[in-house]
Design an enzyme around this catalytic site. Structure first.
Site, short mmCIF file in Angstrom:
data_model
loop_
_atom_site.label_atom_id
_atom_site.label_comp_id
_atom_site.label_asym_id
_atom_site.label_seq_id
_atom_site.Cartn_x
_atom_site.Cartn_y
_atom_site.Cartn_z
N GLU A 299 -4.92 1.67 2.92
CA GLU A 299 -4.84 0.50 3.79
C GLU A 299 -4.87 0.93 5.26
O GLU A 299 -5.47 0.25 6.10
CB GLU A 299 -3.56 -0.28 3.49
N GLU A 300 -4.23 2.04 5.56
CA GLU A 300 -4.11 2.46 6.96
C GLU A 300 -5.44 2.92 7.56
O GLU A 300 -5.56 3.03 8.78
CB GLU A 300 -3.08 3.59 7.08
N HIS B 26 4.10 3.62 12.51
CA HIS B 26 3.13 4.58 13.06
C HIS B 26 3.76 5.44 14.16
O HIS B 26 3.05 5.96 15.02
CB HIS B 26 1.88 3.87 13.61
N HIS C 37 0.84 -1.21 0.00
CA HIS C 37 0.00 0.00 0.00
C HIS C 37 0.87 1.25 0.00
O HIS C 37 1.94 1.29 0.61
CB HIS C 37 -0.98 0.01 1.18
N ASP D 127 4.38 -6.46 3.61
CA ASP D 127 4.06 -5.42 4.59
C ASP D 127 4.35 -5.90 6.00
O ASP D 127 3.70 -5.48 6.96
CB ASP D 127 2.56 -5.05 4.45
N ASP E 156 -0.21 4.36 1.01
CA ASP E 156 -0.52 5.38 2.03
C ASP E 156 0.25 5.14 3.31
O ASP E 156 0.73 4.02 3.58
CB ASP E 156 -2.02 5.41 2.31
N ASP F 216 6.37 1.78 6.50
CA ASP F 216 5.07 1.14 6.42
C ASP F 216 4.20 1.97 5.48
O ASP F 216 3.62 2.95 5.89
CB ASP F 216 4.45 1.05 7.81
#
Length: 410
Positions: free
Chosen positions: A176-177, A381, A79, A199, A81, A142
């Site tokens: 995705e997030e 994150h 992903h 991922d 994002d 990520d």
């Protein structure tokens, strides 16, 4: 040929943060900035069908170069994002070459320090090249590590025709997030039999099991009246909500659970004295465990409401995703081939469960069995997010070897 590091450093500088409160798809148009670049680079590699659709998905095909005609079509997915939890704008990546194990102090905020003992797997990286952000943003490993690794693997295969492989599909997803990464994916157009999301975390890991997940929304309708004349009349919806939260068992909270233990987790509360809304996420590795926790939350709600006879509550459960192991156990060759690819490279593969979900969870139940293989990303994150160059290079090798093994076994 661009190295995986070159690609990664380019990609993380592009702000692709998604927005959970947006009603558009993708949730932010800036995600397409990276996606357009990826299409351009794939076309430059000779991938003729690479394109970006109206929903922000990148589709591409690496044609088979094998004489065999019965090779399953394999997809690799990441992903574009990044998490809304920490800003992804103005990322300044730093490469700490040949790291000696000393504390890594991030220069734009010296309170942000990477330390052995504080960050999982960091002690395995002495002598490697560590990439971090500068302290005020996340890095974006990520999942731009996964994106860079897939792109580097495609370029390697394009420039090494001696490596035989079947048809390979590439899928880069938005959002995705914020839990919407597969919402508008077109699996018929993708045309893959099996897939791998890239991922994951530590080198050598493969995740074929996730939480099963539901959302619960409790809408409380209290009784509102003037507080000066409220005796035996007022039933404050906010107080009812507070009592529900206070009654939650601490042992079933995220901060008290680990491994395959599930939880009940309140994520949002809003309202006024007449009406309040509580939002929860419920997680468990089995569907029966999921339903047990939902029943417990309903019981708690009903018990609290007994003390407020004129108030009511609506209890709504929404399915989010299910444990992908239910699907992957029906197709053991998908994980077996990934493990074999790692073993050929001298790794000791580790099978893990994810206390969360991935695009692979939803893709598996949509008809594309899809475990998650490592990308090397860590502390995601957060402003302490990091990845090592050597781990990204190993991920590229694993992707290439997975393609080779599917061709060999056909």
């Amino acid at each position: 040929m661009s190295s995986v590091l070159d690609r990664f450093l380019q990609y993380v500088k592009i702000d692709t943060q998604s927005d959970p409160d947006s009603e558009t798809f993708p949730s932010t148009s800036k995600q397409k900035d990276l996606s357009k670049l990826l299409v351009s680079q794939l076309l430059e590699m000779g991938i003729q069908d690479a394109h970006l659709d109206e929903h922000g998905y990148v589709y591409a095909t690496v044609p088979s170069n094998s004489e065999k005609t019965d090779i399953p079509v394999i997809c690799f997915c990441s992903h574009v994002d990044t998490s809304p939890d920490v800003t992804g704008a103005n990322v300044k990546p730093i490469v700490h070459k040949n790291w000696n194990g000393a504390d890594i102090i991030l220069p734009d905020d010296p309170t942000q320090v990477l330390q052995i003992g504080e960050l999982h797997d960091l002690d395995q990286q002495i002598g490697n090249d560590i990439v971090t952000a500068s302290g005020t943003t996340l890095l974006g490993a990520d999942n731009k590590a996964g994106v860079a690794e897939i792109m580097a693997a495609v370029e390697f295969l394009q420039t090494h025709p001696e490596i035989k492989h079947g048809p390979i599909k590439i899928l880069f997803t938005p959002d995705e997030e914020v839990g919407r990464g597969t919402e508008k994916v077109d699996l018929e157009k993708l045309g893959a039999d099996f897939g791998y999301t890239v991922d994951g975390e530590a080198v050598g890991t493969l995740e074929d099991e996730t939480f099963s997940a539901d959302g619960v929304k409790i809408t409380i309708h209290g009784v509102s009246t003037h507080p000066g004349y409220a005796l035996d009349k007022l039933e404050n919806a906010l107080k009812i909500a507070g009592q529900i939260l206070a009654a939650l068992p601490k042992a079933l909270s995220p901060e008290a659970t680990k491994d395959k233990e599930g939880f009940i987790h309140p994520v949002q509360m809003e309202g006024i004295q007449e009406k309040a809304v509580l939002s929860f996420i419920i997680r468990d590795f089995t569907e029966s465990g999921l339903h047990e926790k939902e029943a417990l939350l309903k019981e708690i709600t009903d018990d609290v409401l007994r003390h407020f006879p004129n108030s009511t509550a609506e209890f709504k459960v929404t399915e989010q995703y299910r444990n992908m192991k239910e699907v992957l156990d029906l197709h053991p060759e998908v994980t077996e081939n990934a493990f074999l690819a790692m073993k050929r490279l001298g790794m000791n593969p580790v099978q893990r469960s994810i206390r969360g979900g991935t695009d692979g969870s939803r893709l598996s139940f949509m008809g594309l069995p899809c475990p998650n293989i490592f990308a090397g990303e860590h502390a995601f994150h957060s402003r302490l997010e990091w990845v090592s160059v050597q781990d990204m290079e190993k991920a590229v090798e694993v992707i290439v070897n997975i393609c080779r093994i599917w061709e060999e076994k056909a």
